[in-house]
Design a protein around this motif. Structure first.
Motif, PDB file in Angstrom:
ATOM      1  N   THR A  53     -56.593  -6.413 -25.517  1.00 60.80           N
ATOM      2  CA  THR A  53     -56.370  -5.257 -26.400  1.00 60.80           C
ATOM      3  C   THR A  53     -55.015  -4.588 -26.202  1.00 60.80           C
ATOM      4  O   THR A  53     -54.595  -3.804 -27.060  1.00 60.80           O
ATOM      5  CB  THR A  53     -57.471  -4.199 -26.181  1.00 60.80           C
ATOM      6  N   ARG A  66     -49.788  -8.609 -29.032  1.00 58.41           N
ATOM      7  CA  ARG A  66     -50.467  -8.664 -27.749  1.00 58.41           C
ATOM      8  C   ARG A  66     -49.662  -9.548 -26.803  1.00 58.41           C
ATOM      9  O   ARG A  66     -49.479 -10.735 -27.057  1.00 58.41           O
ATOM     10  CB  ARG A  66     -51.888  -9.208 -27.913  1.00 58.41           C
ATOM     11  N   ASP A 218     -57.074   0.669 -28.245  1.00 57.76           N
ATOM     12  CA  ASP A 218     -57.027  -0.556 -27.453  1.00 57.76           C
ATOM     13  C   ASP A 218     -57.149  -0.325 -25.948  1.00 57.76           C
ATOM     14  O   ASP A 218     -57.405  -1.262 -25.194  1.00 57.76           O
ATOM     15  CB  ASP A 218     -55.744  -1.340 -27.760  1.00 57.76           C
ATOM     16  N   SER A 248     -61.823  -2.154 -30.490  1.00 64.58           N
ATOM     17  CA  SER A 248     -61.280  -2.438 -29.164  1.00 64.58           C
ATOM     18  C   SER A 248     -61.902  -3.739 -28.645  1.00 64.58           C
ATOM     19  O   SER A 248     -61.907  -4.747 -29.334  1.00 64.58           O
ATOM     20  CB  SER A 248     -61.570  -1.260 -28.233  1.00 64.58           C
TER      21      SER A 248
END
Length: 300
Positions: A53, A66, A218, A248
């Motif tokens: 996340t 990410r 996140d 999330s």
């Protein structure tokens, strides 16, 4: 093992190769990239639970990404070049004979893989230089494909809690669940559920389904007490099946808790939610990638 975040990019990549092979074996030798990634993080205790996340912002494009995806995808690429896995089409990973039969340590695997993959990778780099203009177009298309996922996740996180719950009930309907128009539709006072419905199978067996929806950022993962609390709410409405959706992700304890007892709770994290939205084209319109509909830009 040294903290994953303190490792260099190549060290991170190398550390993920054996866990990837192990995860593919657990998944029956075939998996989507996202499912494989979740399995690796869930089963490798040394990996921080937040790697799925954690978002960063690209200085070049301004898009969020990410950081974990880079070493993970490069580990896949090297394993594929060394023919331990194959990637028959975008988003799919298949375990090959060399991957199934490997029995050694991660260090031995790294040595065997890089011996084959690095010369091949160098050839690919040289070829890319020769067709630089064409490759630039390809990279732009690939970046736009990832950008829609980031934009959609941001749009989901910008919804009000009530509108996110409405969205999740719409997703239930797309998954052939007849949504109850009275249970779970109030902003508060519905006993801890955000949706309720009835799933009828081909043999006409009907199952009561409860929904929990958490629009969390996140950095906040859903933990096991949230799963236990949801099960308590399921008891109130005698639901046999539960769906827990979050923008999330879930802690390892939450994943374990979801599988315990007589009633399994299906967990849908942010990445899986994006996949389902694309599959059902829910409030998005496919245009090369996906264009977000006005559902995400209007207040109600």
């Amino acid at each position: 093992m040294e903290n994953f975040g303190d490792l260099g990019r190549i060290e991170q990549e190398a550390s993920l190769m054996l866990p990837i092979l192990k995860a593919l074996r657990r998944l029956g030798g075939r998996s989507t990239t996202q499912e494989l990634k979740r399995s690796v993080v869930t089963n490798e205790e040394w990996l921080p639970e937040t790697v799925l996340t954690d978002l960063k912002v690209s200085k070049r494009s301004g898009h969020q990404y990410r950081d974990f995806d880079f070493p993970f995808n490069f580990a896949l690429r090297h394993l594929a070049l060394a023919e331990y896995i194959s990637r028959p089409k975008r988003g799919q990973v298949v375990l090959l004979e060399k991957g199934r039969e490997f029995k050694g340590t991660n260090e031995l695997l790294n040595e065997q893989v890089y011996q084959i993959s690095r010369p091949k990778w160098q050839e690919i780099v040289e070829q890319k230089k020769r067709i630089q203009r064409k490759e630039k177009v390809s990279e732009e298309v690939e970046e736009s494909e990832e950008a829609w996922r980031t934009n959609l996740l941001m749009a989901l996180n910008n919804l009000t809690p009530a509108k996110f719950e409405l969205f999740c009930r719409a997703l239930m309907k797309q998954m052939n669940i007849a949504v109850d128009e009275n249970i779970g539709v109030k902003v508060s006072g519905d006993g801890g559920i955000d949706g309720y419905g009835y799933l009828t199978t081909d043999d006409f067996r009907t199952t009561r389904v409860a929904l929990q929806a958490k629009r969390w950022n996140d950095q906040k993962l859903v933990s096991s007490p949230e799963i236990d609390k949801f099960r308590g709410a399921m008891d109130k409405y005698r639901a046999e099946y539960g769906i827990f959706i979050t923008t999330s992700s879930f802690t390892r304890d939450a994943i374990r808790a979801s599988r315990e007892g007589t009633r399994v709770v299906s967990l849908i994290d942010g990445e899986r939610l994006l996949d389902l939205i694309a599959k059902y084209e829910l409030y998005v319109t496919p245009v090369v990638t996906y264009e977000l509909d006005d559902f995400f830009t209007t207040e109600s």
